[in-house]
Scaffold this motif. Structure first.
Motif, PDB file in Angstrom:
ATOM      1  N   ILE A 225       0.857  -1.191   0.000  1.00 33.63           N
ATOM      2  CA  ILE A 225       0.000   0.000   0.000  1.00 33.63           C
ATOM      3  C   ILE A 225       0.893   1.242   0.000  1.00 33.63           C
ATOM      4  CG2 ILE A 225      -1.807   1.278   1.217  1.00 33.63           C
ATOM      5  CD1 ILE A 225      -2.759  -1.491   0.302  1.00 33.63           C
ATOM      6  N   VAL A 226       0.713   2.090  -0.971  1.00 36.18           N
ATOM      7  CA  VAL A 226       1.532   3.301  -1.090  1.00 36.18           C
ATOM      8  C   VAL A 226       0.827   4.467  -0.390  1.00 36.18           C
ATOM      9  CG1 VAL A 226       2.629   2.554  -3.239  1.00 36.18           C
ATOM     10  CG2 VAL A 226       0.528   3.891  -3.329  1.00 36.18           C
ATOM     11  N   PRO A 227       1.590   5.472   0.059  1.00 34.31           N
ATOM     12  CA  PRO A 227       0.982   6.621   0.751  1.00 34.31           C
ATOM     13  C   PRO A 227      -0.144   7.292  -0.042  1.00 34.31           C
ATOM     14  CG  PRO A 227       3.346   6.657   1.058  1.00 34.31           C
ATOM     15  CD  PRO A 227       3.056   5.547   0.068  1.00 34.31           C
ATOM     16  N   ALA A 228      -0.020   7.358  -1.363  1.00 40.42           N
ATOM     17  CA  ALA A 228      -1.073   7.986  -2.171  1.00 40.42           C
ATOM     18  C   ALA A 228      -2.401   7.242  -2.020  1.00 40.42           C
ATOM     19  CB  ALA A 228      -0.659   8.025  -3.640  1.00 40.42           C
ATOM     20  N   CYS A 229      -2.331   5.939  -1.824  1.00 39.28           N
ATOM     21  CA  CYS A 229      -3.531   5.136  -1.623  1.00 39.28           C
ATOM     22  C   CYS A 229      -4.168   5.466  -0.276  1.00 39.28           C
ATOM     23  CB  CYS A 229      -3.185   3.655  -1.719  1.00 39.28           C
ATOM     24  SG  CYS A 229      -4.609   2.580  -1.617  1.00 39.28           S
ATOM     25  N   LEU A 230      -3.357   5.658   0.751  1.00 41.08           N
ATOM     26  CA  LEU A 230      -3.868   6.052   2.067  1.00 41.08           C
ATOM     27  C   LEU A 230      -4.577   7.402   1.974  1.00 41.08           C
ATOM     28  CD1 LEU A 230      -0.864   5.079   4.346  1.00 41.08           C
ATOM     29  CD2 LEU A 230      -3.122   4.018   4.350  1.00 41.08           C
ATOM     30  N   TYR A 231      -3.947   8.338   1.295  1.00 38.17           N
ATOM     31  CA  TYR A 231      -4.533   9.673   1.171  1.00 38.17           C
ATOM     32  C   TYR A 231      -5.842   9.618   0.386  1.00 38.17           C
ATOM     33  CZ  TYR A 231      -5.065  14.649   0.548  1.00 38.17           C
ATOM     34  OH  TYR A 231      -5.567  15.928   0.567  1.00 38.17           O
ATOM     35  N   SER A 232      -5.878   8.827  -0.656  1.00 38.99           N
ATOM     36  CA  SER A 232      -7.089   8.665  -1.457  1.00 38.99           C
ATOM     37  C   SER A 232      -8.236   8.103  -0.612  1.00 38.99           C
ATOM     38  CB  SER A 232      -6.805   7.749  -2.650  1.00 38.99           C
ATOM     39  OG  SER A 232      -7.983   7.451  -3.338  1.00 38.99           O
ATOM     40  N   SER A 233      -7.944   7.139   0.249  1.00 35.38           N
ATOM     41  CA  SER A 233      -8.958   6.570   1.143  1.00 35.38           C
ATOM     42  C   SER A 233      -9.470   7.630   2.113  1.00 35.38           C
ATOM     43  CB  SER A 233      -8.369   5.401   1.942  1.00 35.38           C
ATOM     44  OG  SER A 233      -7.963   4.377   1.086  1.00 35.38           O
ATOM     45  N   TYR A 234      -8.569   8.459   2.607  1.00 35.51           N
ATOM     46  CA  TYR A 234      -8.903   9.544   3.529  1.00 35.51           C
ATOM     47  C   TYR A 234      -9.843  10.546   2.859  1.00 35.51           C
ATOM     48  CZ  TYR A 234      -7.995  13.630   6.532  1.00 35.51           C
ATOM     49  OH  TYR A 234      -8.100  14.721   7.353  1.00 35.51           O
ATOM     50  N   VAL A 235      -9.503  10.974   1.658  1.00 36.98           N
ATOM     51  CA  VAL A 235     -10.320  11.943   0.921  1.00 36.98           C
ATOM     52  C   VAL A 235     -11.685  11.340   0.600  1.00 36.98           C
ATOM     53  CG1 VAL A 235     -10.498  13.204  -1.268  1.00 36.98           C
ATOM     54  CG2 VAL A 235      -8.353  13.217   0.007  1.00 36.98           C
ATOM     55  N   HIS A 236     -11.705  10.070   0.232  1.00 33.69           N
ATOM     56  CA  HIS A 236     -12.961   9.389  -0.083  1.00 33.69           C
ATOM     57  C   HIS A 236     -13.893   9.400   1.125  1.00 33.69           C
ATOM     58  CE1 HIS A 236     -15.476   5.702  -0.691  1.00 33.69           C
ATOM     59  NE2 HIS A 236     -15.648   6.300  -1.853  1.00 33.69           N
ATOM     60  N   SER A 237     -13.373   9.119   2.310  1.00 31.42           N
ATOM     61  CA  SER A 237     -14.200   9.129   3.526  1.00 31.42           C
ATOM     62  C   SER A 237     -14.678  10.538   3.865  1.00 31.42           C
ATOM     63  CB  SER A 237     -13.415   8.556   4.704  1.00 31.42           C
ATOM     64  OG  SER A 237     -13.204   7.188   4.522  1.00 31.42           O
ATOM     65  N   LEU A 238     -13.812  11.538   3.671  1.00 33.46           N
ATOM     66  CA  LEU A 238     -14.200  12.921   3.967  1.00 33.46           C
ATOM     67  C   LEU A 238     -15.343  13.398   3.076  1.00 33.46           C
ATOM     68  CD1 LEU A 238     -10.873  14.881   4.571  1.00 33.46           C
ATOM     69  CD2 LEU A 238     -12.574  14.167   6.232  1.00 33.46           C
ATOM     70  N   ALA A 239     -15.452  12.822   1.890  1.00 31.79           N
ATOM     71  CA  ALA A 239     -16.524  13.216   0.978  1.00 31.79           C
ATOM     72  C   ALA A 239     -17.897  12.973   1.603  1.00 31.79           C
ATOM     73  CB  ALA A 239     -16.395  12.447  -0.340  1.00 31.79           C
ATOM     74  N   TYR A 240     -18.000  12.008   2.502  1.00 31.37           N
ATOM     75  CA  TYR A 240     -19.271  11.698   3.167  1.00 31.37           C
ATOM     76  C   TYR A 240     -19.464  12.470   4.462  1.00 31.37           C
ATOM     77  CZ  TYR A 240     -19.382   7.689   0.031  1.00 31.37           C
ATOM     78  OH  TYR A 240     -19.390   6.895  -1.071  1.00 31.37           O
ATOM     79  N   LEU A 241     -18.397  12.915   5.064  1.00 28.50           N
ATOM     80  CA  LEU A 241     -18.463  13.510   6.396  1.00 28.50           C
ATOM     81  C   LEU A 241     -19.355  14.743   6.456  1.00 28.50           C
ATOM     82  CD1 LEU A 241     -17.543  13.273   9.288  1.00 28.50           C
ATOM     83  CD2 LEU A 241     -15.535  14.637   8.696  1.00 28.50           C
ATOM     84  N   SER A 242     -19.224  15.631   5.511  1.00 32.04           N
ATOM     85  CA  SER A 242     -20.012  16.859   5.505  1.00 32.04           C
ATOM     86  C   SER A 242     -21.506  16.554   5.517  1.00 32.04           C
ATOM     87  CB  SER A 242     -19.631  17.698   4.287  1.00 32.04           C
ATOM     88  OG  SER A 242     -20.542  18.744   4.115  1.00 32.04           O
ATOM     89  N   ASP A 243     -21.949  15.644   4.647  1.00 33.85           N
ATOM     90  CA  ASP A 243     -23.365  15.276   4.609  1.00 33.85           C
ATOM     91  C   ASP A 243     -23.812  14.644   5.923  1.00 33.85           C
ATOM     92  OD1 ASP A 243     -23.704  16.261   2.073  1.00 33.85           O
ATOM     93  OD2 ASP A 243     -23.597  14.313   1.074  1.00 33.85           O
ATOM     94  N   CYS A 244     -22.971  13.819   6.506  1.00 34.41           N
ATOM     95  CA  CYS A 244     -23.324  13.177   7.780  1.00 34.41           C
ATOM     96  C   CYS A 244     -23.482  14.199   8.893  1.00 34.41           C
ATOM     97  CB  CYS A 244     -22.265  12.145   8.158  1.00 34.41           C
ATOM     98  SG  CYS A 244     -22.338  10.685   7.134  1.00 34.41           S
TER      99      CYS A 244
END
Length: 186
Positions: free
Chosen positions: A160-179
């Protein structure tokens, strides 16, 4: 808040020797099949990640307990002293699994900044996507027995490369605002 703090996402998952690849190749005209044991051997893993790196993980051959989780947390803090030394900078993101909320852990966890994930909301935790990537890497290594399984789990994490970790982080944040605004998630 999100930009000011370093989130540490902690959770557990499992790997089975019966986890086979979702695809394969066979000679033309032949079926591609894989024979596995029904469940196979199971290994459990605690992991802690940030948006840029894996802070630590621990693999168990047995089902994990709250005591194991507590020991993992102590080891994580010993190996990452900045979490304690700069406590206000870090937020530890946990779900409400019983092993995370055991009574004997509460005094210890009160000394840390804990953010409890909403029930039934794994999409808000980037570690879930990280685990999916680890398991996909693990399946590529396809094992039918326990010989070398721990090394295959280690290898799956290290791919797992750091860019993949960051991508997962951004993907989760996309839902946070609506929640946070109590909107429906689509």
């Amino acid at each position: 808040l999100i930009e000011e703090k370093e989130f540490i996402f902690i959770d557990e998952t499992s790997f089975r020797t019966a986890m086979t690849p979702f695809y394969g190749y066979a000679k033309a005209g032949e079926s591609c099949t894989a024979t596995t044991k029904v469940n196979g051997e199971e290994y459990f893993m605690f992991t802690a990640i940030t948006k840029s790196r894996v802070l630590g993980y621990q693999i168990f051959r047995k089902e994990h307990t709250a005591e194991d989780f507590g020991a993992f947390m102590v080891g994580l803090l010993e190996n990452n002293k900045e979490i304690i030394e700069e406590r206000s900078k870090y937020i530890i993101f946990l779900d409400n699994a019983p092993i995370h909320t055991a009574d004997f852990l509460k005094p210890f966890l009160k000394r840390l900044n804990i953010f409890w994930n909403a029930p039934y909301s794994p999409f808000l935790n980037p570690i879930e996507e990280f685990f999916g990537n680890c398991k996909r890497n693990f399946r590529k290594k396809y094992v039918l027995n326990t010989v070398g399984i721990v090394e295959k789990i280690h290898g799956s994490i290290q791919e797992i490369v750091p860019a993949c970790l960051y991508s997962s982080y951004v993907h989760s944040l996309a839902y946070l605002s609506d929640c946070l605004q109590e909107k429906s998630i689509k």
